[in-house]
Scaffold this active site. Sequence first.
Site, PDB file in Angstrom:
ATOM      1  N   LYS A  53       0.878  -1.165   0.000  1.00  0.00           N
ATOM      2  CA  LYS A  53       0.000   0.000   0.000  1.00  0.00           C
ATOM      3  C   LYS A  53       0.918   1.218   0.000  1.00  0.00           C
ATOM      4  O   LYS A  53       1.716   1.407   0.912  1.00  0.00           O
ATOM      5  CB  LYS A  53      -0.894  -0.022   1.245  1.00  0.00           C
ATOM      6  CG  LYS A  53      -1.954   1.073   1.253  1.00  0.00           C
ATOM      7  CD  LYS A  53      -2.900   0.914   2.426  1.00  0.00           C
ATOM      8  CE  LYS A  53      -2.358   1.414   3.740  1.00  0.00           C
ATOM      9  NZ  LYS A  53      -2.094   2.855   3.833  1.00  0.00           N
ATOM     10  N   LYS A  85      -6.657   7.986  -0.162  1.00  0.00           N
ATOM     11  CA  LYS A  85      -7.952   8.216   0.530  1.00  0.00           C
ATOM     12  C   LYS A  85      -8.772   9.298  -0.168  1.00  0.00           C
ATOM     13  O   LYS A  85      -9.038  10.376   0.381  1.00  0.00           O
ATOM     14  CB  LYS A  85      -7.734   8.568   1.995  1.00  0.00           C
ATOM     15  CG  LYS A  85      -7.217   7.375   2.784  1.00  0.00           C
ATOM     16  CD  LYS A  85      -7.373   7.515   4.276  1.00  0.00           C
ATOM     17  CE  LYS A  85      -6.821   6.302   4.972  1.00  0.00           C
ATOM     18  NZ  LYS A  85      -5.374   6.090   4.766  1.00  0.00           N
ATOM     19  N   LEU A  86      -9.175   8.986  -1.379  1.00  0.00           N
ATOM     20  CA  LEU A  86     -10.003   9.910  -2.166  1.00  0.00           C
ATOM     21  C   LEU A  86     -11.232  10.325  -1.370  1.00  0.00           C
ATOM     22  O   LEU A  86     -11.886   9.481  -0.756  1.00  0.00           O
ATOM     23  CB  LEU A  86     -10.491   9.198  -3.428  1.00  0.00           C
ATOM     24  CG  LEU A  86      -9.496   8.965  -4.555  1.00  0.00           C
ATOM     25  CD1 LEU A  86     -10.144   8.100  -5.632  1.00  0.00           C
ATOM     26  CD2 LEU A  86      -9.063  10.300  -5.141  1.00  0.00           C
ATOM     27  N   ALA A  87     -11.554  11.606  -1.405  1.00  0.00           N
ATOM     28  CA  ALA A  87     -12.771  12.101  -0.734  1.00  0.00           C
ATOM     29  C   ALA A  87     -13.183  13.374  -1.455  1.00  0.00           C
ATOM     30  O   ALA A  87     -13.031  14.474  -0.921  1.00  0.00           O
ATOM     31  CB  ALA A  87     -12.494  12.368   0.737  1.00  0.00           C
ATOM     32  N   GLY A 196       0.909  -3.478  14.770  1.00  0.00           N
ATOM     33  CA  GLY A 196       2.290  -3.053  15.046  1.00  0.00           C
ATOM     34  C   GLY A 196       2.308  -1.724  15.774  1.00  0.00           C
ATOM     35  O   GLY A 196       1.896  -1.634  16.935  1.00  0.00           O
ATOM     36  N   GLN A 198       0.521   0.896  15.926  1.00  0.00           N
ATOM     37  CA  GLN A 198      -0.700   1.416  16.562  1.00  0.00           C
ATOM     38  C   GLN A 198      -1.249   0.477  17.632  1.00  0.00           C
ATOM     39  O   GLN A 198      -2.305   0.743  18.228  1.00  0.00           O
ATOM     40  CB  GLN A 198      -1.771   1.705  15.510  1.00  0.00           C
ATOM     41  CG  GLN A 198      -1.404   2.860  14.587  1.00  0.00           C
ATOM     42  CD  GLN A 198      -2.483   3.138  13.547  1.00  0.00           C
ATOM     43  OE1 GLN A 198      -3.665   3.246  13.868  1.00  0.00           O
ATOM     44  NE2 GLN A 198      -2.074   3.245  12.296  1.00  0.00           N
ATOM     45  N   GLY A 216       2.708  -0.812   8.521  1.00  0.00           N
ATOM     46  CA  GLY A 216       3.565   0.216   7.958  1.00  0.00           C
ATOM     47  C   GLY A 216       4.895   0.317   8.672  1.00  0.00           C
ATOM     48  O   GLY A 216       5.888  -0.323   8.306  1.00  0.00           O
ATOM     49  N   ARG A 217       4.922   1.108   9.758  1.00  0.00           N
ATOM     50  CA  ARG A 217       6.190   1.406  10.427  1.00  0.00           C
ATOM     51  C   ARG A 217       6.899   0.173  10.965  1.00  0.00           C
ATOM     52  O   ARG A 217       8.133   0.126  10.981  1.00  0.00           O
ATOM     53  CB  ARG A 217       5.943   2.433  11.550  1.00  0.00           C
ATOM     54  CG  ARG A 217       5.699   3.829  11.015  1.00  0.00           C
ATOM     55  CD  ARG A 217       5.069   4.723  12.066  1.00  0.00           C
ATOM     56  NE  ARG A 217       3.682   4.355  12.337  1.00  0.00           N
ATOM     57  CZ  ARG A 217       2.914   4.931  13.259  1.00  0.00           C
ATOM     58  NH1 ARG A 217       3.422   5.889  14.022  1.00  0.00           N
ATOM     59  NH2 ARG A 217       1.655   4.552  13.429  1.00  0.00           N
TER      60      ARG A 217
HETATM   61  P1  BMP Z   1       1.434   2.001  10.661  1.00  0.00           P
HETATM   62  O1  BMP Z   1       1.432   0.453  10.648  1.00  0.00           O
HETATM   63  O2  BMP Z   1       2.777   2.569  10.484  1.00  0.00           O
HETATM   64  O3  BMP Z   1       0.664   2.555  11.809  1.00  0.00           O
HETATM   65  O4  BMP Z   1       0.658   2.454   9.315  1.00  0.00           O
HETATM   66  C1  BMP Z   1      -0.706   2.227   9.151  1.00  0.00           C
HETATM   67  C2  BMP Z   1      -1.094   2.428   7.717  1.00  0.00           C
HETATM   68  O5  BMP Z   1      -2.494   2.218   7.593  1.00  0.00           O
HETATM   69  C3  BMP Z   1      -0.832   3.816   7.155  1.00  0.00           C
HETATM   70  O6  BMP Z   1      -0.520   3.656   5.789  1.00  0.00           O
HETATM   71  C4  BMP Z   1      -2.166   4.528   7.297  1.00  0.00           C
HETATM   72  O7  BMP Z   1      -2.375   5.480   6.266  1.00  0.00           O
HETATM   73  C5  BMP Z   1      -3.150   3.383   7.133  1.00  0.00           C
HETATM   74  N1  BMP Z   1      -4.437   3.559   7.847  1.00  0.00           N
HETATM   75  C6  BMP Z   1      -4.487   3.662   9.221  1.00  0.00           C
HETATM   76  O8  BMP Z   1      -3.464   3.665   9.919  1.00  0.00           O
HETATM   77  N2  BMP Z   1      -5.711   3.774   9.816  1.00  0.00           N
HETATM   78  C7  BMP Z   1      -6.880   3.797   9.124  1.00  0.00           C
HETATM   79  O9  BMP Z   1      -7.931   3.854   9.712  1.00  0.00           O
HETATM   80  C8  BMP Z   1      -6.815   3.710   7.719  1.00  0.00           C
HETATM   81  C9  BMP Z   1      -5.588   3.575   7.098  1.00  0.00           C
HETATM   82  O10 BMP Z   1      -5.513   3.474   5.783  1.00  0.00           O
END
Ligand code: BMP
Length: 240
Positions: A53, A85-87, A196, A198, A216-217
């Site tokens: 993604k 994230k089109l809006a 991860g 979050q 992601g991270r």
């Molecule tokens: P990370 O694992 O680093 O937290 O990244 C999460 C990914 O998921 C990011 O690309 C973010 O844009 C996406 N995302 C999110 O975190 N929460 C949502 O509700 C929707 C998402 O697309």
Amino acid sequence: MARSALCKHGERKNSRLVAAFDVPLEEGEGPEEFVERWSATLAGVAEHAAGLKIGLPVIASLGLPWTRELLKGLRGKVYLLADVKLADVAHVSLATMRTLKSMGFDGVVAHAFVGLAGGLLEAGEASRKLGLELFSVVAMSHPGAEEVLNKSFDLLVDVALKAGAVGLVVPATMPKYIAAARAKAPEATLISPGVGAQGARPGSAVAAGSDFEIVGRAVFASEDPVRAAKELREALPWSK
Ligand code: BMP
């Protein structure tokens, strides 16, 4: 409802991982250097992930020619999802989708909160014409999502399904939405962010009914992104 092509990649790779690449250019770095710096890592991660993604930090920094260049070696090897994230109103979404298609993406993420007429309905039609699959956000993973967006979860799922989205974005951090989306849309491809960094544990969103976990991270900010992706794939096999 047809399954997303993301599932074919997942099955083939035995992986329910979607790696989220949201890294922007460094200060003073040119797009060519950036593409060179990341290409091998992305190809390595793509061996273990069903999907990549690619986020707005990357697409906005690189623009059309260099995003196309970044994706060139990955096309067909991994599902490529554009997360802008089109809006917006339909004609702007359409123009954006055409550009994303020409960059080489297989799918696009759009918000469902814009509603159907003049918004997601036309975006859904355009996605089918362009051959760019539509994934729609119906609940988000951060705490503030509960203040407004997630309150409309049921309406958002209805909008996404009526627009013909093949997939729904539902948060790993709030598994009740995953279970509810699975019940309302048994055939939709569910993808879940929040694993991860979050706080959601690898495997937890799939256990709640999701098809894929977005990370992601924990992949791209780690010392060894390819190894991190390999370990996540082992925790997230397509079939156990
Ligand atoms: P990370 O694992 O680093 O937290 O990244 C999460 C990914 O998921 C990011 O690309 C973010 O844009 C996406 N995302 C999110 O975190 N929460 C949502 O509700 C929707 C998402 O697309």
